[in-house]
Design a protein around this motif. Structure first.
Motif, PDB file in Angstrom:
ATOM      1  N   ASP A  73       0.851  -1.196   0.000  1.00 27.41           N
ATOM      2  CA  ASP A  73       0.000   0.000   0.000  1.00 27.41           C
ATOM      3  C   ASP A  73       0.887   1.248   0.000  1.00 27.41           C
ATOM      4  N   PHE A  74       0.422   2.302  -0.669  1.00 25.42           N
ATOM      5  CA  PHE A  74       1.284   3.481  -0.883  1.00 25.42           C
ATOM      6  C   PHE A  74       1.743   4.121   0.419  1.00 25.42           C
ATOM      7  N   ASP A  75       0.940   3.998   1.484  1.00 23.56           N
ATOM      8  CA  ASP A  75       1.300   4.656   2.744  1.00 23.56           C
ATOM      9  C   ASP A  75       1.666   3.651   3.831  1.00 23.56           C
ATOM     10  N   ALA A  76       1.916   2.387   3.456  1.00 25.21           N
ATOM     11  CA  ALA A  76       2.196   1.350   4.450  1.00 25.21           C
ATOM     12  C   ALA A  76       3.615   1.462   4.974  1.00 25.21           C
ATOM     13  N   ILE A  77       3.746   1.295   6.293  1.00 26.90           N
ATOM     14  CA  ILE A  77       5.066   1.208   6.914  1.00 26.90           C
ATOM     15  C   ILE A  77       5.085  -0.025   7.820  1.00 26.90           C
ATOM     16  N   ASN A  78       6.241  -0.615   7.930  1.00 27.28           N
ATOM     17  CA  ASN A  78       6.415  -1.753   8.832  1.00 27.28           C
ATOM     18  C   ASN A  78       6.605  -1.203  10.230  1.00 27.28           C
ATOM     19  N   TYR A  80       6.888  -2.034  13.852  1.00 31.07           N
ATOM     20  CA  TYR A  80       7.140  -3.068  14.860  1.00 31.07           C
ATOM     21  C   TYR A  80       6.533  -4.409  14.448  1.00 31.07           C
ATOM     22  N   GLY A  81       6.802  -4.786  13.196  1.00 37.00           N
ATOM     23  CA  GLY A  81       6.377  -6.092  12.718  1.00 37.00           C
ATOM     24  C   GLY A  81       4.966  -6.142  12.155  1.00 37.00           C
ATOM     25  N   GLN A  82       4.258  -5.014  12.136  1.00 40.01           N
ATOM     26  CA  GLN A  82       2.902  -4.979  11.588  1.00 40.01           C
ATOM     27  C   GLN A  82       2.789  -3.804  10.629  1.00 40.01           C
ATOM     28  N   PHE A  83       2.156  -4.031   9.456  1.00 40.92           N
ATOM     29  CA  PHE A  83       1.988  -2.948   8.487  1.00 40.92           C
ATOM     30  C   PHE A  83       0.789  -2.084   8.868  1.00 40.92           C
ATOM     31  N   VAL A  84       1.032  -0.770   8.933  1.00 31.69           N
ATOM     32  CA  VAL A  84      -0.043   0.190   9.208  1.00 31.69           C
ATOM     33  C   VAL A  84       0.020   1.304   8.163  1.00 31.69           C
ATOM     34  N   GLY A  85      -1.142   1.922   7.912  1.00 28.35           N
ATOM     35  CA  GLY A  85      -1.221   3.031   6.967  1.00 28.35           C
ATOM     36  C   GLY A  85      -1.049   4.354   7.684  1.00 28.35           C
ATOM     37  N   THR A  86      -0.133   5.170   7.186  1.00 31.75           N
ATOM     38  CA  THR A  86       0.139   6.454   7.844  1.00 31.75           C
ATOM     39  C   THR A  86      -0.896   7.512   7.512  1.00 31.75           C
ATOM     40  N   HIS A  87      -1.621   7.317   6.403  1.00 28.36           N
ATOM     41  CA  HIS A  87      -2.563   8.359   6.000  1.00 28.36           C
ATOM     42  C   HIS A  87      -3.848   7.728   5.484  1.00 28.36           C
ATOM     43  N   PRO A  88      -4.830   7.489   6.339  1.00 25.90           N
ATOM     44  CA  PRO A  88      -6.119   6.974   5.862  1.00 25.90           C
ATOM     45  C   PRO A  88      -6.728   7.923   4.832  1.00 25.90           C
ATOM     46  N   THR A  89      -7.306   7.350   3.807  1.00 24.39           N
ATOM     47  CA  THR A  89      -7.900   8.123   2.715  1.00 24.39           C
ATOM     48  C   THR A  89      -9.405   7.894   2.689  1.00 24.39           C
ATOM     49  N   PRO A  90     -10.121   8.617   1.821  1.00 25.70           N
ATOM     50  CA  PRO A  90     -11.556   8.356   1.699  1.00 25.70           C
ATOM     51  C   PRO A  90     -11.894   6.896   1.399  1.00 25.70           C
ATOM     52  N   LYS A  91     -10.985   6.176   0.757  1.00 25.23           N
ATOM     53  CA  LYS A  91     -11.230   4.756   0.509  1.00 25.23           C
ATOM     54  C   LYS A  91     -11.353   4.000   1.823  1.00 25.23           C
ATOM     55  N   ASP A  92     -10.547   4.374   2.811  1.00 26.27           N
ATOM     56  CA  ASP A  92     -10.652   3.762   4.137  1.00 26.27           C
ATOM     57  C   ASP A  92     -11.950   4.166   4.824  1.00 26.27           C
ATOM     58  N   CYS A  93     -12.309   5.458   4.713  1.00 23.72           N
ATOM     59  CA  CYS A  93     -13.545   5.934   5.339  1.00 23.72           C
ATOM     60  C   CYS A  93     -14.771   5.250   4.733  1.00 23.72           C
ATOM     61  N   ALA A  94     -14.670   4.925   3.443  1.00 23.16           N
ATOM     62  CA  ALA A  94     -15.811   4.347   2.729  1.00 23.16           C
ATOM     63  C   ALA A  94     -16.192   2.966   3.240  1.00 23.16           C
ATOM     64  N   LYS A  95     -15.304   2.308   3.985  1.00 22.71           N
ATOM     65  CA  LYS A  95     -15.658   1.008   4.549  1.00 22.71           C
ATOM     66  C   LYS A  95     -16.887   1.120   5.449  1.00 22.71           C
ATOM     67  N   CYS A  96     -17.049   2.272   6.098  1.00 22.35           N
ATOM     68  CA  CYS A  96     -18.222   2.509   6.952  1.00 22.35           C
ATOM     69  C   CYS A  96     -19.126   3.608   6.403  1.00 22.35           C
ATOM     70  N   HIS A  97     -18.537   4.567   5.715  1.00 23.13           N
ATOM     71  CA  HIS A  97     -19.282   5.744   5.255  1.00 23.13           C
ATOM     72  C   HIS A  97     -19.330   5.786   3.728  1.00 23.13           C
ATOM     73  N   GLU A  98     -19.809   4.726   3.139  1.00 23.12           N
ATOM     74  CA  GLU A  98     -19.789   4.602   1.683  1.00 23.12           C
ATOM     75  C   GLU A  98     -20.592   5.699   0.991  1.00 23.12           C
ATOM     76  N   GLU A  99     -21.797   5.970   1.500  1.00 24.59           N
ATOM     77  CA  GLU A  99     -22.661   6.968   0.860  1.00 24.59           C
ATOM     78  C   GLU A  99     -22.039   8.356   0.919  1.00 24.59           C
ATOM     79  N   GLU A 100     -21.523   8.719   2.085  1.00 25.60           N
ATOM     80  CA  GLU A 100     -20.932  10.045   2.247  1.00 25.60           C
ATOM     81  C   GLU A 100     -19.712  10.234   1.344  1.00 25.60           C
ATOM     82  N   VAL A 101     -18.869   9.200   1.247  1.00 29.57           N
ATOM     83  CA  VAL A 101     -17.677   9.288   0.402  1.00 29.57           C
ATOM     84  C   VAL A 101     -18.073   9.393  -1.064  1.00 29.57           C
TER      85      VAL A 101
END
Length: 531
Positions: A73-78, A80-101
């Protein structure tokens, strides 16, 4: 040793389903690990307090629900052994807020229009200024490598995502301010903003409301979202701020919007949505008159714009303005400026051309949209008129005979080298005879109202105003003597004012206040006379 302790604490926290409580919120084990590590490493230690106050926390939405990522993922960093996204985007928000996005993605907020016209910034100023300038606001339409567009936390600040903050006009005012789009100043000047600041001073301001579908906003006055987004008077709520806009009144020319027409409908449908919000508080006649005048303001602006384009093109033809050109690094010749928009920036005429769209022209139209009289008048049409006269004077000074003829004229009609729109009477209806007794244009220009009528009728025939608006204008035209105050007789207050004014301003009477002010007769010399 410190890193070992952090890893150990993360292991211990993981052994419990709810290992932490913040402000009454039970924190899940994964989020507890994040919080503990941030505290221990002294990194963004206030984030968890902000999150604990959010609806996300109350509904069990933890850190990884927004920050989860996969390798690649473009914003993924390792982390402490787990990949996390440094910058959530509207695509992430759309998992719960699909209509609003989806709604926001279809709006002008998410349209990266600034990529198509960057020359007024990229050429005229060092680009580093743009990084912390224009781009900060225009990141509301940021395009992300994951295919999403926009940035939700421009309005819903991370990590609280506070509804009250999103409803606060000053949140919109982070971007909608300044000489080119001063909506927050316009709003505060308006009656709407006056009520907002009064309720705030009274401690009666509740912006923490949620109107999801149809219904009425709980406010008895509008904030920005009331008119542009909230469910009100039977309208659904929306994150598409373009749904209720019928003019493109920020553009160099005002034109009726066809933005997302296949989804949002015609400009008439968009206008009706906005009228519906207004009619939640205002009487229908007031709303219809207000929109008619606002529409004519946009059309009137276009006629002034036509003049700036005319003179800029004439000056370019005569070699007084030269479009900017350069060879790019790939050897192609690039024209960096378009006369119709900016006239190259490097002459007085160029500056007048640009500002009369980007500054004064926007203020004139936006002030008319939002009930801010001073922005329509002194920051708007007055400065536009002043700019146009300077544009003509500049040509006269540079030997353009057509400009010189206008410049040297002593007729008041010299200020109107363009076609006129008008409406008999005032915004609120009737004038009195005295109120409109000034030597206005209709008393100077022969067949003034017939000429105006022809212009308004043409606007109707060309589809810029509705049939209902044309008929509304025509009713005033047919009864113009009444609307212009010619049938009401003398007004007693004005008659008294005339008497008092004559007494105060009598230059022949040594006892009049004006005579005394002018003839004060100070005894000392001017300072530059002292040797």
């Amino acid at each position: 040793m410190r890193k070992l302790l952090v890893v150990l604490s993360m292991f211990l926290l993981a052994s419990s389903a709810f290992a932490l409580e913040i402000k009454g919120i039970q924190v899940d084990a994964d989020s507890a690990k994040c919080i503990s590590c941030h505290q221990d490493m002294n990194v963004a230690t206030k984030v968890h307090d902000q999150w604990a106050e959010s609806a996300h926390a109350k509904n069990g939405v933890g850190c990884l629900d927004c920050h989860e990522a996969e390798q690649g993922d473009f914003d993924a960093i390792n982390h402490y052994g787990q990949f996390v996204g440094t910058h959530p985007t509207p695509k992430d928000c759309a998992k719960c807020h699909e209509e609003e996005v989806e709604q926001n993605t279809l709006s002008k907020h998410a349209y990266p229009f600034w990529l198509y016209a960057p020359a007024d910034r990229a050429v005229f100023e060092p680009i580093i200024g743009t990084k912390q300038g224009c781009e900060q606001c225009h990141n509301v339409s940021a395009m992300w490598p994951d295919g999403s567009v926009g940035e939700c936390d421009v309005c819903h600040s991370k990590h609280t995502f506070d509804l009250a903050q999103a409803h606060n006009p000053y949140t919109c005012g982070e971007c909608h301010l300044g000489p080119d789009h001063p909506q927050i100043e316009i709003y505060i000047e308006s009656k709407h903003g006056n009520i907002f600041t009064t309720r705030m001073a009274q401690g009666k301001l509740n912006l923490d409301y949620n109107t999801k579908k149809t219904g009425d906003t709980p406010l008895d006055f509008p904030v920005c979202t009331t008119c542009h987004m909230d469910a009100i008077n039977g309208l659904n709520s929306t994150h598409n701020v373009s749904e209720r806009l019928s003019w493109e009144s920020q553009a160099p020319w005002s034109y009726r919007t066809i933005w997302q027409e296949e989804k949002l409908g015609t400009w008439q449908e968009k206008q009706n949505r906005m009228k519906t919000t207004c009619k939640a508080c205002h009487a229908p006649n007031f709303v219809e008159d207000y929109f008619l005048v606002y529409d004519l303001v946009n059309l009137q602006y276009n006629e002034l714009r036509r003049q700036f384009v005319y003179w800029a093109k004439l000056y370019e033809k005569k070699g007084l303005i030269k479009p900017l050109k350069a060879k790019t690094v790939d050897g192609k010749e690039k024209k960096f400026s378009n006369t119709v928009i900016n006239a190259s920036w490097y002459t007085k005429a160029s500056e007048l051309m640009y500002n009369s769209w980007h500054h004064e022209g926007r203020r004139f139209r936006m002030g008319a949209a939002m009930q801010a009289a001073d922005y329509v008048q002194w920051h708007g049409i007055w400065e536009l008129q002043h700019n146009l006269q300077e544009m003509i004077a500049w040509g006269a000074e540079h030997g353009v005979e057509e400009a010189k003829k206008i410049y040297e004229s002593n007729s008041p009609t010299k200020f109107f080298t363009y076609k006129i729109y008008d409406i008999p009477g005032g915004l609120y209806g009737f004038y009195t005879e005295e109120q409109y007794s000034v030597p206005a244009l209709y008393k100077i220009i022969p067949n003034y109202w017939e000429k105006v009528k022809a212009n308004v009728e043409q606007a109707y025939k060309k589809g810029f105003i509705t049939k209902a608006e044309w008929e509304r204008w025509l009713e005033r035209y047919k009864n113009k003597d009444k609307y212009l105050g010619k049938t009401f007789g003398k007004h007693k207050v004005f008659q008294e004012y005339k008497k008092r004014k004559a007494k105060e301003l009598n230059l022949k009477d040594k006892n009049s206040p004006l005579y005394q002010a002018i003839h004060i007769g100070l005894p000392s010399p001017a300072m530059n006379d002292i040797k």
